[in-house]
Design a protein around this motif. Structure first.
Motif, PDB file in Angstrom:
ATOM      1  N   ARG A 118       1.109  56.288  50.134  1.00 16.99           N
ATOM      2  CA  ARG A 118      -0.081  56.908  50.712  1.00 16.99           C
ATOM      3  C   ARG A 118      -0.097  56.763  52.229  1.00 16.99           C
ATOM      4  O   ARG A 118      -0.449  57.692  52.952  1.00 16.99           O
ATOM      5  N   THR A 119       0.268  55.573  52.715  1.00 16.86           N
ATOM      6  CA  THR A 119       0.282  55.335  54.162  1.00 16.86           C
ATOM      7  C   THR A 119       1.493  54.495  54.546  1.00 16.86           C
ATOM      8  O   THR A 119       2.007  53.707  53.744  1.00 16.86           O
ATOM      9  N   VAL A 120       1.941  54.684  55.780  1.00 13.69           N
ATOM     10  CA  VAL A 120       3.009  53.865  56.365  1.00 13.69           C
ATOM     11  C   VAL A 120       2.652  53.604  57.820  1.00 13.69           C
ATOM     12  O   VAL A 120       2.195  54.504  58.534  1.00 13.69           O
TER      13      VAL A 120
ATOM     14  N   ARG B  50      -0.546  60.371  53.832  1.00  9.20           N
ATOM     15  CA  ARG B  50      -0.425  61.527  52.952  1.00  9.20           C
ATOM     16  C   ARG B  50      -1.771  61.800  52.280  1.00  9.20           C
ATOM     17  O   ARG B  50      -2.516  60.891  51.978  1.00  9.20           O
ATOM     18  N   PRO B  51      -2.005  63.133  52.066  1.00  5.18           N
ATOM     19  CA  PRO B  51      -1.112  64.240  52.417  1.00  5.18           C
ATOM     20  C   PRO B  51      -1.342  64.747  53.841  1.00  5.18           C
ATOM     21  O   PRO B  51      -2.432  64.648  54.374  1.00  5.18           O
ATOM     22  N   GLY B  52      -0.292  65.252  54.426  1.00  2.00           N
ATOM     23  CA  GLY B  52      -0.420  66.080  55.614  1.00  2.00           C
ATOM     24  C   GLY B  52      -0.322  65.438  56.971  1.00  2.00           C
ATOM     25  O   GLY B  52      -0.203  66.140  57.969  1.00  2.00           O
TER      26      GLY B  52
ATOM     27  N   GLY C 246       0.954  51.212  52.509  1.00  2.00           N
ATOM     28  CA  GLY C 246      -0.335  51.037  51.859  1.00  2.00           C
ATOM     29  C   GLY C 246      -1.388  50.358  52.709  1.00  2.00           C
ATOM     30  O   GLY C 246      -2.373  49.850  52.192  1.00  2.00           O
ATOM     31  N   VAL C 247      -1.208  50.372  54.030  1.00  2.00           N
ATOM     32  CA  VAL C 247      -2.180  49.743  54.932  1.00  2.00           C
ATOM     33  C   VAL C 247      -3.183  50.788  55.411  1.00  2.00           C
ATOM     34  O   VAL C 247      -2.899  51.995  55.393  1.00  2.00           O
ATOM     35  N   PRO C 248      -4.385  50.370  55.841  1.00  2.00           N
ATOM     36  CA  PRO C 248      -5.354  51.344  56.359  1.00  2.00           C
ATOM     37  C   PRO C 248      -4.823  52.043  57.613  1.00  2.00           C
ATOM     38  O   PRO C 248      -4.304  51.394  58.517  1.00  2.00           O
ATOM     39  N   VAL C 249      -4.951  53.369  57.643  1.00  2.35           N
ATOM     40  CA  VAL C 249      -4.566  54.168  58.802  1.00  2.35           C
ATOM     41  C   VAL C 249      -5.726  55.119  59.108  1.00  2.35           C
ATOM     42  O   VAL C 249      -6.134  55.909  58.255  1.00  2.35           O
TER      43      VAL C 249
END
Length: 203
Positions: free
Chosen positions: A37-39, A61-63, A179-182
């Protein structure tokens, strides 16, 4: 320095053979990519010429994808709406590419599939590592992106982009966090040449 394990991946399988003989591995990789989901990561970029650059990578993600290069480099690459935006921060110049026709767009699709409009042309394996080369099915001559993973467990570690002229660029993730908050604000963008940007400068 790029991990030397990738240099040992020398078992290429092409097209239909890559799809068939490696179906289980490709299914694992597809499932893994969709689980991301996140990187947030630092990266090292090495061109075939030997030129290097560093910076930070964000994916949501997405986009959403952002490559922000550290000085002395002046570039930034990010996805916005339906485009990939290439920005020269010093020259205040931007160029746009349709997200669906961009190899970078593969990483941020809402549903990543290694089939259909994406074609697997090469699978390479070595102990603890696996690489998969992808092209756009409708335009295989537009270049390729090869995703490099650590295996057991799978983790995205690197990718190599080859342009239509055959020039390659390696991007290696360093200290990657998944999977960290972005924050969505990290991807906000105003074209420096747009009327909105001009209005902001005049205030």
């Amino acid at each position: 320095m790029i991990d030397l394990v990738w240099a040992s991946l020398a078992l290429p399988l092409a097209d239909a053979t890559a799809q068939g003989a490696n179906a289980a591995d490709l299914a694992r990789i597809e499932s893994y990519l969709n689980s991301i989901r996140t990187v947030q990561s630092r990266f090292l970029q090495v061109a075939a010429s030997g030129d290097t650059a560093e910076g930070t990578l964000l994916i949501k993600r997405p986009g959403k994808l952002k490559l922000d290069y550290a000085p002395p480099a002046k570039q930034m690459i990010l996805t916005t709406h339906d485009f990939v935006v290439y920005m020269d921060k010093e020259a205040k110049q931007t160029s746009y590419q349709d997200l669906n026709s961009s190899l970078a767009g593969i990483l941020v699709r809402s549903d990543i599939k290694l089939s259909g409009d994406i074609r697997v042309t090469n699978v390479s394996q070595a102990p603890g590592a696996i690489r998969v080369r992808l092209v756009l099915t409708k335009d295989p001559d537009a270049g390729s992106i090869t995703l490099g993973f650590a295996d057991q467990p799978l983790q995205l570690r690197q990718w190599t982009v080859v342009d239509p002229a055959g020039n390659s660029v390696d991007v290696t993730l360093m200290d990657a966090h998944f999977g960290v908050p972005v924050n969505d604000k990290e991807f906000e963008f105003i074209d420096p040449n747009s009327p909105v940007a001009n209005q902001l400068r005049e205030r």
